[in-house]
Design a protein around this motif. Sequence first.
Motif, mmCIF file in Angstrom:
data_model
loop_
_atom_site.group_PDB
_atom_site.id
_atom_site.type_symbol
_atom_site.label_atom_id
_atom_site.label_comp_id
_atom_site.label_asym_id
_atom_site.label_seq_id
_atom_site.Cartn_x
_atom_site.Cartn_y
_atom_site.Cartn_z
ATOM 1 N N CYS A 388 0.865 -1.188 0.000
ATOM 2 C CA CYS A 388 0.000 0.000 0.000
ATOM 3 C C CYS A 388 0.895 1.229 0.000
ATOM 4 C CB CYS A 388 -0.920 0.001 1.217
ATOM 5 S SG CYS A 388 -2.162 -1.311 1.217
ATOM 6 N N TRP A 389 0.954 1.915 -1.136
ATOM 7 C CA TRP A 389 1.876 3.028 -1.363
ATOM 8 C C TRP A 389 1.167 4.357 -1.110
ATOM 9 C CZ3 TRP A 389 2.331 5.607 -6.603
ATOM 10 C CH2 TRP A 389 3.347 6.576 -6.611
ATOM 11 N N ASP A 390 1.905 5.332 -0.564
ATOM 12 C CA ASP A 390 1.293 6.628 -0.249
ATOM 13 C C ASP A 390 1.029 7.496 -1.475
ATOM 14 O OD1 ASP A 390 3.752 7.742 -0.948
ATOM 15 O OD2 ASP A 390 4.255 8.420 1.074
ATOM 16 N N GLY A 391 1.455 7.039 -2.664
ATOM 17 C CA GLY A 391 1.166 7.766 -3.899
ATOM 18 C C GLY A 391 2.089 8.918 -4.180
ATOM 19 N N ARG A 392 3.098 9.146 -3.310
ATOM 20 C CA ARG A 392 3.980 10.302 -3.491
ATOM 21 C C ARG A 392 5.459 9.956 -3.401
ATOM 22 N NH1 ARG A 392 0.407 11.490 0.287
ATOM 23 N NH2 ARG A 392 1.983 11.486 1.933
ATOM 24 N N ASN A 393 5.845 9.236 -2.371
ATOM 25 C CA ASN A 393 7.260 9.074 -2.032
ATOM 26 C C ASN A 393 7.814 7.709 -2.431
ATOM 27 O OD1 ASN A 393 7.524 11.637 -0.475
ATOM 28 N ND2 ASN A 393 5.969 10.649 0.795
ATOM 29 N N THR A 394 9.076 7.699 -2.854
ATOM 30 C CA THR A 394 9.747 6.442 -3.164
ATOM 31 C C THR A 394 10.542 5.927 -1.966
ATOM 32 O OG1 THR A 394 11.628 7.659 -4.085
ATOM 33 C CG2 THR A 394 9.912 6.936 -5.624
ATOM 34 N N ASP A 395 10.648 6.720 -0.924
ATOM 35 C CA ASP A 395 11.326 6.312 0.306
ATOM 36 C C ASP A 395 10.844 7.224 1.424
ATOM 37 O OD1 ASP A 395 12.970 4.911 2.019
ATOM 38 O OD2 ASP A 395 14.841 5.399 0.998
#
Length: 484
Positions: A388-395
């Motif tokens: 589940c990715w925040d849609g903004r950050n790669t780290d």
Amino acid sequence: MTMTGGRHRISRRTKIATLGAALVVTAGSVVVLTASGGDDAASADGVDKSQFVDITTVQPNVKAVKKQRQASRGTFTVSCGRNENGHFNSDNFIAQPGVAHGAQHLHDYVGNLSTNAESTNQSLLAAGTTCRNGDKSTYFWPVLRIDKGDAEVANPVDPQAQAQQEQQKAADEQIKEEPRVQCPDVASKIDEEVPEEAQPQVDEALAQVEQVTEDAEKRLPGSTAVDAEVLGPLTEQRKQALDRLTQAVAKPGVQPVDFGALAPCAIKQPDQPSPIGDGSENSEKEDPADAQAGAHADHANELPGNLGEIQRPEKVELTFRGSPVGKVRAMPKFLRVLYGDAKVSTNGPANARASWTCTGFEDKVQLQTYVVCPEGSKVKRLHDFPSCWDGRNTDSANHRTHIVYPDPATGKCARGFKAVPQLRISLTYDIPRDVQVNGQYAVDSFPQESHNPFSDHDDFANVMNQRIMNRLVWCVNRGKTCRE
């Protein structure tokens, strides 16, 4: 059982006593290590036999979330070998960027050929890969060893592999000194529901975006007017391809996403700091001096506390899966994702994951114990990454808050997070049964973890090109079984 080098027998106590006067040469400095050679030190180095459980005595404990009608049921498996080229090191560029031997335990690699402490997005992108489809992502986990206590087996590095890695380090250093083209990610902005008939146009547009960006990179070193000679033409060429992408995915009655807005790129100078945090919170981060001292190898690929014969997996499976509740969207390029916690005794159990099972018994996965498998079954590690990715950050500063696990009961992502393909790394080992019964295999770990099975972990950085990532998402969302 696979060996990586010839046998070198030496008493454990002799080896531990020898470490008491070991000298470490790192970055031009000399560090003196001291260690006790007494009986306590000798016994403390082994694995506690009580940490092993007969898998046939364990009750099934894996509960899968029921798939809903709109679930993404497909899979995408990448064939990257099982580290036949002997890529090992005790680095971790995600948690310990720039710190040689910062992990203090040995990692096993597949995928990107260049991964080491100095790796950057640019160096990873410029390197080769073991993956058959050209995926340049890096996948790495701590090695598993057989350690019988009274005798040791040396694991020498293949000279050719070592030379290649040294050459790669030099290439990485050169890349760090050069300006690079930096462009917005495209695939992760594409909606989950791409019409099937539009896929060929989408693939073609993404391949064109990749190609013109690579061409611009090649022109950059000799350019005297970057804006006019590199960025201007690149923006125009990317916009042409991205406008075709906008048309391909447009839906009747829906305002289309303007992918052309992602056309402009920038130049990243070598002295510009990374926008990502230093990873000091709840990660593998160590004081560099301590990390370098603890990483001394008294023989190639042997580290204090992490001794024995390295077991190369008999089988490595890298499979991306969908969400039980809906479609997934693409991961952004250079996304970093962690599985498990290498320092569970320090950080607590929140991020630890159940890893240990046997082939044929995958409905029983152990968290705090190794497994003893019945005849005909093999030791297996299952590593399911957050999705589940925040849609903004790669780290993120702790390498975790930007991508998290879905709710274990419902399979849904928290508000503000988007479902991306879930990576499962499956590692199968041919460990002799008598070794299992005698508690003589263990995972490499930080010294304070003492080979705790609870500390098993895994790392992934996405370096797939836009076309491969788009195909991955298409396979998963369309319910296909794809192997590349």
